[in-house]
Enzyme design. Structure first.
Site, PDB file in Angstrom:
ATOM      1  N   ASP A 182       0.837  -1.202   0.000  1.00 50.34           N
ATOM      2  CA  ASP A 182       0.000   0.000   0.000  1.00 50.34           C
ATOM      3  C   ASP A 182       0.877   1.259   0.000  1.00 50.34           C
ATOM      4  O   ASP A 182       2.034   1.219   0.432  1.00 50.34           O
ATOM      5  CB  ASP A 182      -0.876   0.044   1.265  1.00 50.34           C
ATOM      6  CG  ASP A 182      -2.075  -0.899   1.180  1.00 50.34           C
ATOM      7  OD1 ASP A 182      -2.347  -1.443   0.097  1.00 50.34           O
ATOM      8  OD2 ASP A 182      -2.743  -1.066   2.214  1.00 50.34           O
TER       9      ASP A 182
ATOM     10  N   ARG B 227      -1.013  -0.622  -8.638  1.00 50.68           N
ATOM     11  CA  ARG B 227      -2.350  -0.115  -8.302  1.00 50.68           C
ATOM     12  C   ARG B 227      -2.318   1.408  -8.385  1.00 50.68           C
ATOM     13  O   ARG B 227      -1.414   2.047  -7.838  1.00 50.68           O
ATOM     14  CB  ARG B 227      -2.727  -0.536  -6.872  1.00 50.68           C
ATOM     15  CG  ARG B 227      -4.096   0.028  -6.460  1.00 50.68           C
ATOM     16  CD  ARG B 227      -4.345  -0.112  -4.952  1.00 50.68           C
ATOM     17  NE  ARG B 227      -4.262  -1.477  -4.508  1.00 50.68           N
ATOM     18  CZ  ARG B 227      -3.963  -1.811  -3.247  1.00 50.68           C
ATOM     19  NH1 ARG B 227      -3.712  -0.899  -2.329  1.00 50.68           N
ATOM     20  NH2 ARG B 227      -3.905  -3.072  -2.909  1.00 50.68           N
TER      21      ARG B 227
ATOM     22  N   LYS C 176      -6.465   7.468  -6.026  1.00 52.23           N
ATOM     23  CA  LYS C 176      -6.370   8.939  -5.941  1.00 52.23           C
ATOM     24  C   LYS C 176      -5.458   9.358  -4.788  1.00 52.23           C
ATOM     25  O   LYS C 176      -4.744  10.345  -4.879  1.00 52.23           O
ATOM     26  CB  LYS C 176      -7.769   9.536  -5.745  1.00 52.23           C
ATOM     27  CG  LYS C 176      -8.637   9.456  -6.986  1.00 52.23           C
ATOM     28  CD  LYS C 176      -9.899  10.280  -6.849  1.00 52.23           C
ATOM     29  CE  LYS C 176     -10.806  10.089  -8.057  1.00 52.23           C
ATOM     30  NZ  LYS C 176     -12.067  10.848  -7.954  1.00 52.23           N
ATOM     31  N   GLY C 177      -5.483   8.610  -3.675  1.00 53.97           N
ATOM     32  CA  GLY C 177      -4.682   8.968  -2.494  1.00 53.97           C
ATOM     33  C   GLY C 177      -5.606   9.390  -1.369  1.00 53.97           C
ATOM     34  O   GLY C 177      -6.475  10.253  -1.561  1.00 53.97           O
ATOM     35  N   ALA C 178      -5.410   8.778  -0.196  1.00 52.23           N
ATOM     36  CA  ALA C 178      -6.349   8.960   0.911  1.00 52.23           C
ATOM     37  C   ALA C 178      -5.801   9.830   2.042  1.00 52.23           C
ATOM     38  O   ALA C 178      -6.479  10.041   3.031  1.00 52.23           O
ATOM     39  CB  ALA C 178      -6.733   7.589   1.465  1.00 52.23           C
TER      40      ALA C 178
ATOM     41  N   HIS D  94     -13.674   4.260  -7.239  1.00 53.18           N
ATOM     42  CA  HIS D  94     -15.134   4.067  -7.350  1.00 53.18           C
ATOM     43  C   HIS D  94     -15.726   5.128  -8.254  1.00 53.18           C
ATOM     44  O   HIS D  94     -16.932   5.221  -8.397  1.00 53.18           O
ATOM     45  CB  HIS D  94     -15.773   4.169  -5.953  1.00 53.18           C
ATOM     46  CG  HIS D  94     -15.033   3.407  -4.916  1.00 53.18           C
ATOM     47  ND1 HIS D  94     -14.070   3.975  -4.113  1.00 53.18           N
ATOM     48  CD2 HIS D  94     -15.093   2.102  -4.578  1.00 53.18           C
ATOM     49  CE1 HIS D  94     -13.563   3.061  -3.328  1.00 53.18           C
ATOM     50  NE2 HIS D  94     -14.153   1.909  -3.584  1.00 53.18           N
TER      51      HIS D  94
ATOM     52  N   ARG E 281     -10.465   7.752   7.318  1.00 54.18           N
ATOM     53  CA  ARG E 281     -10.188   8.070   5.898  1.00 54.18           C
ATOM     54  C   ARG E 281     -11.435   7.849   5.040  1.00 54.18           C
ATOM     55  O   ARG E 281     -11.734   8.620   4.144  1.00 54.18           O
ATOM     56  CB  ARG E 281      -9.007   7.239   5.371  1.00 54.18           C
ATOM     57  CG  ARG E 281      -7.659   7.715   5.908  1.00 54.18           C
ATOM     58  CD  ARG E 281      -6.493   7.172   5.094  1.00 54.18           C
ATOM     59  NE  ARG E 281      -6.310   5.745   5.225  1.00 54.18           N
ATOM     60  CZ  ARG E 281      -5.627   5.153   6.203  1.00 54.18           C
ATOM     61  NH1 ARG E 281      -5.056   5.873   7.153  1.00 54.18           N
ATOM     62  NH2 ARG E 281      -5.507   3.840   6.241  1.00 54.18           N
TER      63      ARG E 281
HETATM   64  P1  FDA Z   1     -13.893   9.665  -5.087  1.00 55.24           P
HETATM   65  O1  FDA Z   1     -13.480   9.881  -3.671  1.00 55.24           O
HETATM   66  O2  FDA Z   1     -14.019  10.831  -5.981  1.00 55.24           O
HETATM   67  O3  FDA Z   1     -15.253   8.862  -5.046  1.00 55.24           O
HETATM   68  C1  FDA Z   1     -15.989   8.547  -6.226  1.00 55.24           C
HETATM   69  C2  FDA Z   1     -17.341   7.967  -5.809  1.00 55.24           C
HETATM   70  O4  FDA Z   1     -17.139   6.753  -5.094  1.00 55.24           O
HETATM   71  C3  FDA Z   1     -18.104   8.833  -4.811  1.00 55.24           C
HETATM   72  O5  FDA Z   1     -18.862   9.802  -5.491  1.00 55.24           O
HETATM   73  C4  FDA Z   1     -18.954   7.802  -4.116  1.00 55.24           C
HETATM   74  O6  FDA Z   1     -20.049   7.418  -4.912  1.00 55.24           O
HETATM   75  C5  FDA Z   1     -18.026   6.629  -4.008  1.00 55.24           C
HETATM   76  N1  FDA Z   1     -17.252   6.649  -2.741  1.00 55.24           N
HETATM   77  C6  FDA Z   1     -15.961   7.006  -2.597  1.00 55.24           C
HETATM   78  N2  FDA Z   1     -15.571   6.868  -1.305  1.00 55.24           N
HETATM   79  C7  FDA Z   1     -16.657   6.441  -0.634  1.00 55.24           C
HETATM   80  C8  FDA Z   1     -16.890   6.107   0.727  1.00 55.24           C
HETATM   81  N3  FDA Z   1     -15.928   6.190   1.638  1.00 55.24           N
HETATM   82  N4  FDA Z   1     -18.113   5.691   1.075  1.00 55.24           N
HETATM   83  C9  FDA Z   1     -19.092   5.577   0.159  1.00 55.24           C
HETATM   84  N5  FDA Z   1     -18.932   5.883  -1.154  1.00 55.24           N
HETATM   85  C10 FDA Z   1     -17.729   6.291  -1.547  1.00 55.24           C
HETATM   86  N6  FDA Z   1      -5.255   5.208  -0.891  1.00 55.24           N
HETATM   87  C11 FDA Z   1      -3.961   5.380  -0.543  1.00 55.24           C
HETATM   88  O7  FDA Z   1      -3.562   6.502  -0.224  1.00 55.24           O
HETATM   89  N7  FDA Z   1      -3.090   4.317  -0.534  1.00 55.24           N
HETATM   90  C12 FDA Z   1      -3.488   3.067  -0.902  1.00 55.24           C
HETATM   91  O8  FDA Z   1      -2.670   2.144  -0.883  1.00 55.24           O
HETATM   92  C13 FDA Z   1      -4.848   2.877  -1.278  1.00 55.24           C
HETATM   93  N8  FDA Z   1      -5.307   1.641  -1.632  1.00 55.24           N
HETATM   94  C14 FDA Z   1      -6.583   1.533  -2.153  1.00 55.24           C
HETATM   95  C15 FDA Z   1      -7.017   0.306  -2.650  1.00 55.24           C
HETATM   96  C16 FDA Z   1      -8.253   0.214  -3.260  1.00 55.24           C
HETATM   97  C17 FDA Z   1      -8.690  -1.100  -3.828  1.00 55.24           C
HETATM   98  C18 FDA Z   1      -9.102   1.374  -3.370  1.00 55.24           C
HETATM   99  C19 FDA Z   1     -10.424   1.315  -4.078  1.00 55.24           C
HETATM  100  C20 FDA Z   1      -8.691   2.555  -2.832  1.00 55.24           C
HETATM  101  C21 FDA Z   1      -7.455   2.649  -2.205  1.00 55.24           C
HETATM  102  N9  FDA Z   1      -7.035   3.843  -1.642  1.00 55.24           N
HETATM  103  C22 FDA Z   1      -5.718   3.979  -1.259  1.00 55.24           C
HETATM  104  C23 FDA Z   1      -8.026   4.936  -1.377  1.00 55.24           C
HETATM  105  C24 FDA Z   1      -8.077   5.925  -2.507  1.00 55.24           C
HETATM  106  O9  FDA Z   1      -6.878   6.655  -2.557  1.00 55.24           O
HETATM  107  C25 FDA Z   1      -9.261   6.892  -2.323  1.00 55.24           C
HETATM  108  O10 FDA Z   1      -9.111   7.572  -1.114  1.00 55.24           O
HETATM  109  C26 FDA Z   1     -10.620   6.248  -2.346  1.00 55.24           C
HETATM  110  O11 FDA Z   1     -10.665   5.178  -3.234  1.00 55.24           O
HETATM  111  C27 FDA Z   1     -11.695   7.250  -2.776  1.00 55.24           C
HETATM  112  O12 FDA Z   1     -11.395   7.746  -4.058  1.00 55.24           O
HETATM  113  P2  FDA Z   1     -12.189   7.358  -5.404  1.00 55.24           P
HETATM  114  O13 FDA Z   1     -11.177   7.090  -6.453  1.00 55.24           O
HETATM  115  O14 FDA Z   1     -13.117   6.247  -5.153  1.00 55.24           O
HETATM  116  O15 FDA Z   1     -12.913   8.691  -5.850  1.00 55.24           O
END
Ligand code: FDA
Length: 308
Positions: free
Chosen positions: A134, A184, A187-189, A227, A288
């Site tokens: 990760d 992978r 976006k980054g959390a 997502h 997060r």
């Molecule tokens: P965005 O946040 O724009 O969300 C798009 C849509 O998804 C939202 O409109 C909503 O519908 C849905 N959604 C998103 N988050 C939601 C929530 N919490 N609850 C309900 N609905 C939600 N980050 C990191 O820094 N290091 C890492 O190693 C990883 N690893 C990782 C693995 C996997 C499999 C995933 C899917 C994600 C990660 N992440 C991560 C987290 C990632 O960086 C990010 O914070 C989240 O995926 C949210 O970003 P989205 O790309 O989903 O877009």
């Protein structure tokens, strides 16, 4: 902005105490986390596999402060991999593991983390599956990518993560794409300063699209973790444009988020992997998830108020 404030406030011991003891928290945790034990993780993995989904398991915890704990986290992964293999869940990488380098001792020294990750990689190989490292806060990125590059000499299938929000990520993608690595893209959390990260949503999304294009055009195995419906759409269009076979990349989403979309993508014949966290140390992970969706946060704060 709200996201930044919440992530910063989450370091407060008082907030941690309120959140972890509020009766309302449990139901929210259960929607994002598979359970406390490895047996819970195996049970959830079995159900996801039966639905045609791939799985990556994360034993919750990060920022480990002592050597014994770092080693115990690696032991947990080794045992988990043994249980998954005994259940026939790891074949062909169907269920793999995701490891946070700081959970296995990154901040105690790169050598400590590398040794523990090497142990997990050996157990994964024995089980017939893979490991993905990760990506965490930006201070951990350089040593994490270095450990991954070093260990890849022995474990070529060791995956790593690129966070589109970091300004460095596009440059990081190019050599990884060129060397055919499992990468992978998310976006980054984490809450990062402007100096190292894009903070406006549209800039992060544009960076994601650029990294995506680089990875999809290379010979590696891209793992598109999002997502976001628009980015998923762009990914499937790029797959057609670049002539990628469906077995040569995968979509990834988090356990409990957009499950219907997870099934829809799997039903199209795409490889769809669900990231499944388990364990008792869920606080940072939960914060997060709440921080990235204002609707979740508002619901959570309202229920906290009515219970405290
Ligand atoms: P965005 O946040 O724009 O969300 C798009 C849509 O998804 C939202 O409109 C909503 O519908 C849905 N959604 C998103 N988050 C939601 C929530 N919490 N609850 C309900 N609905 C939600 N980050 C990191 O820094 N290091 C890492 O190693 C990883 N690893 C990782 C693995 C996997 C499999 C995933 C899917 C994600 C990660 N992440 C991560 C987290 C990632 O960086 C990010 O914070 C989240 O995926 C949210 O970003 P989205 O790309 O989903 O877009």
């Amino acid at each position: 902005m709200l996201r930044r404030i919440l992530l910063a406030a989450s370091a407060s011991p008082r907030l941690r105490q309120i959140v972890t003891t509020a009766p309302t928290t449990r139901a929210i945790v259960d929607s994002y986390v598979a359970g406390e034990t490895a047996d819970d993780a195996v049970r959830v993995t079995r159900a996801l596999r039966a639905a045609g989904l791939l799985v990556s398991l994360d034993y919750l915890g990060e920022d480990t402060k002592d050597l014994a704990q770092a080693s115990a986290v690696a032991d947990e992964y080794v045992q988990l991999l043994g249980k998954l293999a005994a259940d026939g869940l790891t074949h062909g990488g169907a269920a793999e593991v995701s490891v946070k380098p700081t959970a296995v001792g990154l901040f105690l020294g790169t050598a400590v983390a590398a040794e523990n990750i090497g142990r997990i990689c050996a157990a994964a190989r024995e089980a017939g599956t893979t490991v993905t490292l990760d990506a965490e806060e930006h201070a951990a990125i350089e040593p994490t990518l270095r450990i991954a590059a070093d260990l890849r000499a022995e474990y070529a299938d060791l995956g790593c993560v690129i966070q589109a929000c970091l300004r460095r990520s596009e440059a990081d993608c190019r050599p990884l794409a060129g060397h055919g690595v499992r990468v992978r893209l998310c976006k980054g959390a984490y809450s990062e300063p402007d100096a190292v990260a894009f903070t406006a949503r549209r800039d992060v999304d544009a960076s994601y699209a650029r990294c995506l294009r680089t990875l999809m055009n290379g010979p590696g195995y891209p793992m598109l973790a999002t997502h976001d419906p628009r980015l998923i759409e762009i990914t499937s269009s790029l797959a057609v444009l670049t002539g990628r076979a469906s077995a040569s990349f995968e979509y990834q989403m988090l356990y409990g988020i957009r499950p219907a979309e997870q099934r829809r993508l799997a039903d199209t014949g795409a490889r769809m992997r669900v990231y499944v966290p388990y364990g008792g140390d869920w606080y940072a992970y939960l914060v997060r998830r709440l921080a990235e969706r204002p609707a979740n946060l508002a619901f959570f704060l309202r229920s906290l108020r009515s219970n405290t």
